[in-house]
Design a protein around this motif. Structure first.
Motif, PDB file in Angstrom:
ATOM      1  N   SER A  76       0.767  -1.246   0.000  1.00  0.00           N
ATOM      2  CA  SER A  76       0.000   0.000   0.000  1.00  0.00           C
ATOM      3  C   SER A  76       0.797   1.295   0.000  1.00  0.00           C
ATOM      4  CB  SER A  76      -0.938   0.022   1.213  1.00  0.00           C
ATOM      5  OG  SER A  76      -0.169   0.043   2.405  1.00  0.00           O
ATOM      6  N   SER A  77       2.054   1.306   0.467  1.00  0.00           N
ATOM      7  CA  SER A  77       2.669   2.622   0.653  1.00  0.00           C
ATOM      8  C   SER A  77       4.137   2.758   0.268  1.00  0.00           C
ATOM      9  CB  SER A  77       2.498   3.067   2.111  1.00  0.00           C
ATOM     10  OG  SER A  77       3.137   2.156   2.977  1.00  0.00           O
ATOM     11  N   LEU A  78       4.934   1.694   0.262  1.00  0.00           N
ATOM     12  CA  LEU A  78       6.374   1.845   0.026  1.00  0.00           C
ATOM     13  C   LEU A  78       6.642   2.406  -1.366  1.00  0.00           C
ATOM     14  CD1 LEU A  78       9.120   1.383   1.461  1.00  0.00           C
ATOM     15  CD2 LEU A  78       9.296  -0.723   0.130  1.00  0.00           C
ATOM     16  N   GLN A  79       7.340   3.552  -1.413  1.00  0.00           N
ATOM     17  CA  GLN A  79       7.619   4.228  -2.676  1.00  0.00           C
ATOM     18  C   GLN A  79       9.102   4.251  -3.027  1.00  0.00           C
ATOM     19  OE1 GLN A  79       5.999   8.145  -2.092  1.00  0.00           O
ATOM     20  NE2 GLN A  79       3.897   7.414  -2.070  1.00  0.00           N
ATOM     21  N   SER A  80       9.957   4.103  -2.022  1.00  0.00           N
ATOM     22  CA  SER A  80      11.383   4.263  -2.265  1.00  0.00           C
ATOM     23  C   SER A  80      12.181   3.225  -1.479  1.00  0.00           C
ATOM     24  CB  SER A  80      11.813   5.671  -1.844  1.00  0.00           C
ATOM     25  OG  SER A  80      13.207   5.824  -1.947  1.00  0.00           O
ATOM     26  N   LEU A  81      13.073   2.550  -2.179  1.00  0.00           N
ATOM     27  CA  LEU A  81      14.005   1.602  -1.565  1.00  0.00           C
ATOM     28  C   LEU A  81      15.407   2.051  -1.929  1.00  0.00           C
ATOM     29  CD1 LEU A  81      14.834  -1.124  -0.217  1.00  0.00           C
ATOM     30  CD2 LEU A  81      14.576  -2.154  -2.499  1.00  0.00           C
ATOM     31  N   TRP A  82      16.259   2.173  -0.924  1.00  0.00           N
ATOM     32  CA  TRP A  82      17.669   2.447  -1.150  1.00  0.00           C
ATOM     33  C   TRP A  82      18.417   1.391  -0.367  1.00  0.00           C
ATOM     34  CZ3 TRP A  82      22.254   3.161   1.238  1.00  0.00           C
ATOM     35  CH2 TRP A  82      23.294   3.720   0.482  1.00  0.00           C
ATOM     36  N   SER A  83      19.292   0.671  -1.031  1.00  0.00           N
ATOM     37  CA  SER A  83      19.986  -0.402  -0.338  1.00  0.00           C
ATOM     38  C   SER A  83      21.421  -0.530  -0.791  1.00  0.00           C
ATOM     39  CB  SER A  83      19.265  -1.741  -0.593  1.00  0.00           C
ATOM     40  OG  SER A  83      19.946  -2.797   0.060  1.00  0.00           O
ATOM     41  N   ALA A 108      13.953   2.254  -6.912  1.00  0.00           N
ATOM     42  CA  ALA A 108      14.788   1.274  -6.209  1.00  0.00           C
ATOM     43  C   ALA A 108      16.222   1.650  -6.538  1.00  0.00           C
ATOM     44  CB  ALA A 108      14.466  -0.133  -6.664  1.00  0.00           C
ATOM     45  N   ARG A 109      16.928   2.161  -5.556  1.00  0.00           N
ATOM     46  CA  ARG A 109      18.312   2.604  -5.751  1.00  0.00           C
ATOM     47  C   ARG A 109      19.212   1.617  -5.014  1.00  0.00           C
ATOM     48  NH1 ARG A 109      20.370   7.399  -7.406  1.00  0.00           N
ATOM     49  NH2 ARG A 109      18.309   8.322  -7.425  1.00  0.00           N
ATOM     50  N   ILE A 110      20.024   0.897  -5.784  1.00  0.00           N
ATOM     51  CA  ILE A 110      20.871  -0.141  -5.213  1.00  0.00           C
ATOM     52  C   ILE A 110      22.327   0.225  -5.438  1.00  0.00           C
ATOM     53  CG2 ILE A 110      21.397  -2.611  -5.187  1.00  0.00           C
ATOM     54  CD1 ILE A 110      18.445  -1.958  -4.492  1.00  0.00           C
ATOM     55  N   LYS A 111      23.103   0.221  -4.361  1.00  0.00           N
ATOM     56  CA  LYS A 111      24.526   0.533  -4.432  1.00  0.00           C
ATOM     57  C   LYS A 111      25.309  -0.729  -4.112  1.00  0.00           C
ATOM     58  CE  LYS A 111      28.178   3.322  -2.571  1.00  0.00           C
ATOM     59  NZ  LYS A 111      28.834   3.547  -1.336  1.00  0.00           N
ATOM     60  N   SER A 112      26.073  -1.196  -5.070  1.00  0.00           N
ATOM     61  CA  SER A 112      26.886  -2.394  -4.850  1.00  0.00           C
ATOM     62  C   SER A 112      28.126  -2.041  -4.050  1.00  0.00           C
ATOM     63  CB  SER A 112      27.295  -2.996  -6.192  1.00  0.00           C
ATOM     64  OG  SER A 112      28.233  -4.021  -5.982  1.00  0.00           O
ATOM     65  N   GLU A 115      34.069  -4.544  -4.849  1.00  0.00           N
ATOM     66  CA  GLU A 115      35.240  -3.801  -5.329  1.00  0.00           C
ATOM     67  C   GLU A 115      35.431  -3.990  -6.831  1.00  0.00           C
ATOM     68  OE1 GLU A 115      37.168  -1.732  -3.465  1.00  0.00           O
ATOM     69  OE2 GLU A 115      35.736  -2.088  -1.861  1.00  0.00           O
ATOM     70  N   SER A 116      35.010  -5.121  -7.354  1.00  0.00           N
ATOM     71  CA  SER A 116      35.197  -5.447  -8.761  1.00  0.00           C
ATOM     72  C   SER A 116      34.112  -4.806  -9.617  1.00  0.00           C
ATOM     73  CB  SER A 116      35.151  -6.975  -8.936  1.00  0.00           C
ATOM     74  OG  SER A 116      34.925  -7.306 -10.282  1.00  0.00           O
ATOM     75  N   ALA A 117      34.528  -4.018 -10.609  1.00  0.00           N
ATOM     76  CA  ALA A 117      33.561  -3.361 -11.492  1.00  0.00           C
ATOM     77  C   ALA A 117      32.742  -4.384 -12.267  1.00  0.00           C
ATOM     78  CB  ALA A 117      34.281  -2.420 -12.443  1.00  0.00           C
ATOM     79  N   VAL A 118      33.369  -5.464 -12.698  1.00  0.00           N
ATOM     80  CA  VAL A 118      32.659  -6.499 -13.455  1.00  0.00           C
ATOM     81  C   VAL A 118      31.632  -7.189 -12.562  1.00  0.00           C
ATOM     82  CG1 VAL A 118      32.919  -8.710 -14.670  1.00  0.00           C
ATOM     83  CG2 VAL A 118      34.570  -6.857 -15.062  1.00  0.00           C
ATOM     84  N   GLN A 119      32.038  -7.569 -11.361  1.00  0.00           N
ATOM     85  CA  GLN A 119      31.117  -8.220 -10.429  1.00  0.00           C
ATOM     86  C   GLN A 119      29.976  -7.279 -10.056  1.00  0.00           C
ATOM     87  OE1 GLN A 119      32.769  -9.261  -6.603  1.00  0.00           O
ATOM     88  NE2 GLN A 119      31.316 -10.940  -6.345  1.00  0.00           N
ATOM     89  N   LYS A 120      30.282  -6.015  -9.831  1.00  0.00           N
ATOM     90  CA  LYS A 120      29.279  -5.007  -9.495  1.00  0.00           C
ATOM     91  C   LYS A 120      28.257  -4.906 -10.624  1.00  0.00           C
ATOM     92  CE  LYS A 120      30.832  -1.218  -7.714  1.00  0.00           C
ATOM     93  NZ  LYS A 120      31.394   0.114  -7.423  1.00  0.00           N
ATOM     94  N   PHE A 121      28.750  -4.817 -11.868  1.00  0.00           N
ATOM     95  CA  PHE A 121      27.864  -4.709 -13.022  1.00  0.00           C
ATOM     96  C   PHE A 121      26.958  -5.936 -13.137  1.00  0.00           C
ATOM     97  CE2 PHE A 121      26.931  -5.558 -17.498  1.00  0.00           C
ATOM     98  CZ  PHE A 121      26.261  -4.396 -17.827  1.00  0.00           C
ATOM     99  N   GLU A 122      27.523  -7.127 -12.969  1.00  0.00           N
ATOM    100  CA  GLU A 122      26.740  -8.359 -13.098  1.00  0.00           C
ATOM    101  C   GLU A 122      25.669  -8.465 -12.003  1.00  0.00           C
ATOM    102  OE1 GLU A 122      26.639 -10.525 -15.611  1.00  0.00           O
ATOM    103  OE2 GLU A 122      28.078  -9.186 -16.585  1.00  0.00           O
ATOM    104  N   GLY A 141      21.081   1.792 -10.309  1.00  0.00           N
ATOM    105  CA  GLY A 141      22.181   1.080  -9.675  1.00  0.00           C
ATOM    106  C   GLY A 141      23.501   1.727 -10.021  1.00  0.00           C
ATOM    107  N   ASP A 142      24.406   1.798  -9.041  1.00  0.00           N
ATOM    108  CA  ASP A 142      25.713   2.327  -9.383  1.00  0.00           C
ATOM    109  C   ASP A 142      26.439   1.281 -10.222  1.00  0.00           C
ATOM    110  OD1 ASP A 142      26.564   0.432  -7.548  1.00  0.00           O
ATOM    111  OD2 ASP A 142      27.838   1.786  -6.414  1.00  0.00           O
ATOM    112  N   GLY A 143      27.111   1.699 -11.245  1.00  0.00           N
ATOM    113  CA  GLY A 143      27.823   0.774 -12.120  1.00  0.00           C
ATOM    114  C   GLY A 143      27.024   0.377 -13.344  1.00  0.00           C
TER     115      GLY A 143
END
Length: 144
Positions: A76-83, A108-112, A115-122, A141-143
Motif C-alpha cells: 500500500s505505501s512503500l515508494q522508495s528503496l535504497w539499499s 529502487a536505488r541499489i549501491k553495490s 570492489e570489482s567493477a565487473v562483479q558489481k555490473f553483473e 544502480g551504481d555501475g
C-alpha cells in the motif's frame, strides 16, 4: 524517521503506525528476521533505506524465510528503496522479494559494495532484470 540497527531486538507487539521513513543498519546475522518484523510493524512506510556501517563487518546472513503474508506497507505505501548490496544470495532474495511485492515502488536505488567493477555490473544487472510489482518503478544502480 526512525534509524535503527537490526541488532536491536524488537518484540512482536511493536507497531509504528505513523512511520514513513526507516533507516535500517544491515547487521547480516540478524537482518532478515528484523526486516520482516519492522516491515510488518510499519504499515505506512514510504521509504526504506538499508545501509552498512563500518563497525559492522559483513558476516554470514541468517536464513531468509519469506513471510507467509506480504507486509501491508509493500502492498500500500512503500515508494522508495535504497539499499547497499553486497551480493550475498540471501540478500539478493530479500531485495528481489521487495521489488516483487512493492506495488507502489517508484524508485529502487541499489549501491553495490563490490570492489570489482565487473562483479558489481553483473550483480546490478541481475537485480535490474528481476520482476517488479510496480510497472513505474525506476531501478537505479551504481555501475549500470
Amino acid at each position: 524517521m526512525l534509524t535503527i540497527c537490526s541488532q536491536t531486538m524488537l518484540d512482536e507487539g511493536f507497531v509504528f503506525n505513523q512511520l514513513e521513513h526507516l533507516d535500517l543498519c544491515l547487521c547480516p546475522s540478524l537482518f532478515p528476521g528484523q526486516l520482516v518484523r519492522l516491515l510488518k510493524a510499519s504499515p505506512k512506510l514510504k521509504r526504506l533505506d538499508i545501509f552498512l556501517t563500518d563497525h559492522h563487518s559483513p558476516r554470514v546472513m541468517d536464513e531468509w524465510n519469506q513471510p507467509s503474508t506480504v507486509p501491508e506497507c509493500l502492498l500500500s505505501s512503500l515508494q522508495s528503496l535504497w539499499s547497499e548490496y553486497t551480493g550475498e544470495p540471501k540478500e539478493r532474495e530479500i531485495v528481489v522479494y521487495i521489488l516483487k511485492h512493492a506495488v507502489h515502488l517508484e524508485t529502487a536505488r541499489i549501491k553495490s559494495s563490490s570492489e570489482s567493477a565487473v562483479q558489481k555490473f553483473e550483480m546490478l544487472k541481475e537485480l535490474s532484470r528481476s520482476s517488479r510489482a510496480s510497472t513505474t518503478c525506476e531501478f537505479v544502480g551504481d555501475g549500470l
